[in-house]
Design a protein around this motif. Structure first.
Motif, mmCIF file in Angstrom:
data_model
loop_
_atom_site.group_PDB
_atom_site.id
_atom_site.type_symbol
_atom_site.label_atom_id
_atom_site.label_comp_id
_atom_site.label_asym_id
_atom_site.label_seq_id
_atom_site.Cartn_x
_atom_site.Cartn_y
_atom_site.Cartn_z
ATOM 1 N N ILE A 109 72.064 6.524 -27.159
ATOM 2 C CA ILE A 109 70.731 7.028 -27.552
ATOM 3 C C ILE A 109 70.773 7.507 -28.989
ATOM 4 C CG2 ILE A 109 69.131 8.972 -27.234
ATOM 5 C CD1 ILE A 109 69.243 8.670 -24.353
ATOM 6 N N ASP A 110 71.898 8.098 -29.360
ATOM 7 C CA ASP A 110 72.025 8.598 -30.723
ATOM 8 C C ASP A 110 71.986 7.455 -31.738
ATOM 9 O OD1 ASP A 110 72.361 11.040 -32.208
ATOM 10 O OD2 ASP A 110 74.257 10.167 -32.889
ATOM 11 N N GLU A 111 72.376 6.254 -31.300
ATOM 12 C CA GLU A 111 72.392 5.104 -32.206
ATOM 13 C C GLU A 111 71.004 4.528 -32.433
ATOM 14 O OE1 GLU A 111 74.823 3.940 -34.067
ATOM 15 O OE2 GLU A 111 75.947 5.663 -33.307
ATOM 16 N N ILE A 112 70.055 4.903 -31.591
ATOM 17 C CA ILE A 112 68.709 4.368 -31.754
ATOM 18 C C ILE A 112 68.069 5.066 -32.936
ATOM 19 C CG2 ILE A 112 66.406 4.325 -30.723
ATOM 20 C CD1 ILE A 112 67.875 3.971 -28.023
ATOM 21 N N GLY A 113 67.710 4.283 -33.930
ATOM 22 C CA GLY A 113 67.208 4.884 -35.163
ATOM 23 C C GLY A 113 65.893 5.614 -34.956
ATOM 24 N N ASN A 114 65.052 5.023 -34.110
ATOM 25 C CA ASN A 114 63.699 5.529 -33.929
ATOM 26 C C ASN A 114 63.693 6.841 -33.146
ATOM 27 O OD1 ASN A 114 61.069 5.947 -33.093
ATOM 28 N ND2 ASN A 114 60.626 3.748 -33.189
ATOM 29 N N ARG A 115 63.274 7.903 -33.762
ATOM 30 C CA ARG A 115 63.334 9.211 -33.093
ATOM 31 C C ARG A 115 62.370 9.297 -31.915
ATOM 32 N NH1 ARG A 115 63.466 14.462 -36.742
ATOM 33 N NH2 ARG A 115 63.814 15.375 -34.701
ATOM 34 N N ALA B 86 61.650 9.532 -26.080
ATOM 35 C CA ALA B 86 61.022 9.002 -24.875
ATOM 36 C C ALA B 86 62.075 8.636 -23.837
ATOM 37 C CB ALA B 86 60.179 7.777 -25.215
ATOM 38 N N TYR B 87 63.167 7.984 -24.262
ATOM 39 C CA TYR B 87 64.221 7.621 -23.314
ATOM 40 C C TYR B 87 64.809 8.866 -22.673
ATOM 41 C CZ TYR B 87 64.112 3.013 -25.494
ATOM 42 O OH TYR B 87 63.709 1.806 -25.966
#
Lengths: 289, 319
Positions: free
Chosen positions: B110-116, B121-122
């Motif tokens: 989740i930390d790798e997902i750029g979109n905050r 939401a996840y």
């Protein structure tokens, strides 16, 4: 660069799939509750109702079912339990956070030790039912959970982060200890109180176990316990003499699922507004213990 | 000054009472909580003597006759003994390894997902099942596994495979229960880990990037070691819950399986056994003996995990 983008897409896709896994069961129950009883007999549960019907909800809400009463009991237990839990635990944790209290370490140890050892279910049950005479009263649903070791430790650690100088200056201004706590410390601690309050409320709302152990009077059934009884005994609704006359027309499968939806409802409705606090509260608890 | 002379002139008051008196408001605030802890948590600890009695509800704890180890003898000789011990340890090990391990992976990803926005939401969606009760989870599971109407059997039949009767075959539950546990709890652990990750200084990652470390190397060499203290607290707390009847996750063993006797070989754990002994048989002495045995198993497990942790990292251990 392209590879990075690709991995992002894969990552997002897998999380979306997992999110769907988290949500689909709820969707399924909701759709079953909205389906016509007949079509469930014919084709089983479906993710999208083939024939819509609100009969199950009509039946629950207007059909003399015990659900409304259970709702009332659960709401009272949740509100009272959360309120008292917060009051007692925060006062307790605050006194443990103050350096001038000489016996704070002994008492803190007593609290933490509860995490490591317990008397077990049976002595606890005997204490509450035989010696405190709480069996079959609404108090038994509230009282056993008014203090939790973990919550006290979290609150105490939070209170410790409030600078001593603020409390000192209140004292110089002539504020008594309790007044300082009420007017100064509590307003500064709303984040931790809000999150612990939320989790405690969820605990009370979801508690099935206490009612199963101590409650026999059907007027005091909580929502979760009622759900459990309905599931265990499908004939529960039909066996109720008040609903017997409508037995032929009565939605059964769908009514069960609708009850489930109603039990989850408040959480689902408030969660979008509260999830920020939940996530933040977990953050608080984890980093500071 | 005045009070000091007064104190030495009269008899020296007991330090306990003078301390209480000096901070009387704070001790008064402590009182309800302390009373609660002593009554609800500590009084039952003395109740373990029931395990050595032939407890009679009318005579009470103090007057019931002593029978020594008879209750334990009965337990150790019964067929269920090995079954519940094995199942309890088996499931809890799997839950801790799977639940916490997967949560760690989820949090790092989740930390790798750029979109905050998406990451938030996840996190919220993953946490949602944690808020539902096991009874509700039972309904959800039933809508999937119901033999004649469940959605899984429907799908199987659609592909021409014969329907499976999930609620009568014990072996399936070795997989269903861990899956349900992970579904419900992984989000909770993941959010805690995500909080831990966000408190790691970015300098470590920048330095690692300059040295040419890949994302995977960063996760293994920086993120995971930094999360060790949180992981240890979670593992110890989960281990402790094994012997916590009211607060543990044992409700799943009872509700998800619908308390079905057919499934006991893979679903009966100490907690469900105690509960059943108390509720349906009303045998206080025996179920108390099982409870004491459970406390001992739990205590040994906490000590063992603490020992392992101390060998790995002295500072993180509880004691």
């Amino acid at each position: 660069m392209n590879q990075l983008k690709l991995s992002r897409i894969v990552l997002n896709l897998s999380f979306m799939v997992y999110s769907v896994i988290c949500l689909i069961p709820l969707l399924l129950v909701l759709s079953v509750s909205l389906t016509d009883e007949q079509s469930i007999f014919q084709s089983g549960y479906r993710l999208i109702p083939q024939t819509f019907s609100f009969d199950a909800y009509k039946y629950i809400l207007f059909g003399n079912s015990p659900i409304l009463r259970a709702y009332g009991v659960t709401i009272i237990v949740t509100v009272a339990g959360t309120l008292f839990h917060l009051v007692i635990s925060s006062m307790f944790a605050y006194s443990l956070s103050r350096n001038e209290v000489k016996y704070r370490n002994i008492v803190s140890f007593l609290v933490v030790f509860c995490l490591l050892f317990s008397g077990g279910l049976v002595p606890w049950y005997i204490l509450l039912s035989k010696y405190l005479h709480m069996k079959d009263t609404i108090f038994v649903l509230i009282v056993p959970y008014l203090v939790s070791s973990v919550n006290v430790v979290i609150m105490r650690n939070f209170f410790k982060t409030i600078p001593e100088s603020i409390i000192e200056s209140a004292r110089i201004d002539g504020s008594g200890e309790f007044n300082t706590f009420l007017k100064l410390v509590i307003p500064l601690s709303t984040p931790v109180l809000a999150t612990i309050g939320l989790f405690v409320a969820v605990f009370y709302w979801n508690d099935w176990f206490t009612a199963a152990l101590f409650i026999e009077n059907s007027e005091l059934y909580t929502l979760q316990f009622l759900l459990q009884s309905i599931m265990n005994n499908i004939a529960f609704l039909q066996g109720n003499p008040l609903t017997l006359r409508a037995a032929a027309m009565q939605p059964d499968e769908t009514a069960r699922m609708a009850t489930c939806v109603l039990a989850v409802g408040p959480i689902m409705i408030t969660y979008p507004f509260l999830q920020k606090y939940f996530v933040k509260g977990l953050t608080l608890g984890s980093v500071k213990t | 000054m005045k009070s000091k002379t007064k104190r030495s002139s009269t008899r020296r008051p007991l330090p306990f009472f003078s301390e209480i008196f000096r901070n009387k408001t704070l001790y008064a605030m402590m009182f309800p909580g302390l009373l609660f802890v002593l009554v609800i948590y500590y009084l039952p600890m003395f109740g373990v003597v029931i395990a050595f009695q032939q407890y009679n509800p009318f005579k009470g704890v103090l007057k019931s006759p002593w029978i020594g180890f008879k209750n334990f003898e009965f337990l150790f000789k019964s067929d269920a003994f090995f079954q519940i011990t094995f199942n309890t340890i088996f499931y809890n090990l799997i839950f801790i390894i799977l639940g916490i391990g997967l949560a760690l992976i989820f949090a790092i990803l989740i930390d790798e997902i750029g979109n905050r926005f998406l990451a938030g939401a996840y996190k919220s969606i993953l946490l949602l099942p944690y808020l539902l009760s096991w009874v509700v989870a039972e309904y959800l599971l039933f809508s999937f596994l119901s033999v004649d109407r469940g959605i899984i059997n429907h799908a199987l039949q659609y592909f021409g495979i014969e329907a499976v009767s999930w609620y009568s075959e014990p072996a399936y539950w070795r997989f269903i229960l861990p899956a349900a546990y992970v579904w419900k709890n992984v989000g909770y652990f993941a959010v805690i880990f995500a909080a831990g990750i966000s408190s790691i200084s970015t300098e470590f990652y920048e330095a690692a990037k300059i040295d040419g470390a890949s994302k995977f190397q960063q996760a293994v060499k920086i993120t995971i070691p930094m999360l060790v203290p949180i992981t240890i607290i979670l593992v110890l707390l989960q281990t402790g819950k094994i012997f916590y009847a009211a607060f543990g996750d044992w409700g799943m063993f009872y509700t998800l399986t619908k308390d079905s006797g057919v499934l006991f070989s893979t679903t009966n754990v100490i907690d469900t056994y105690v509960y059943r002994a108390l509720k349906t048989m009303g045998d206080f002495g025996m179920s108390s003996a099982v409870g004491l045995y459970q406390s001992c198993v739990g205590f040994v497990l906490v000590l063992a995990s603490n020992y392992l942790i101390r060998r790995y990292d002295r500072d993180s251990a509880l004691f």
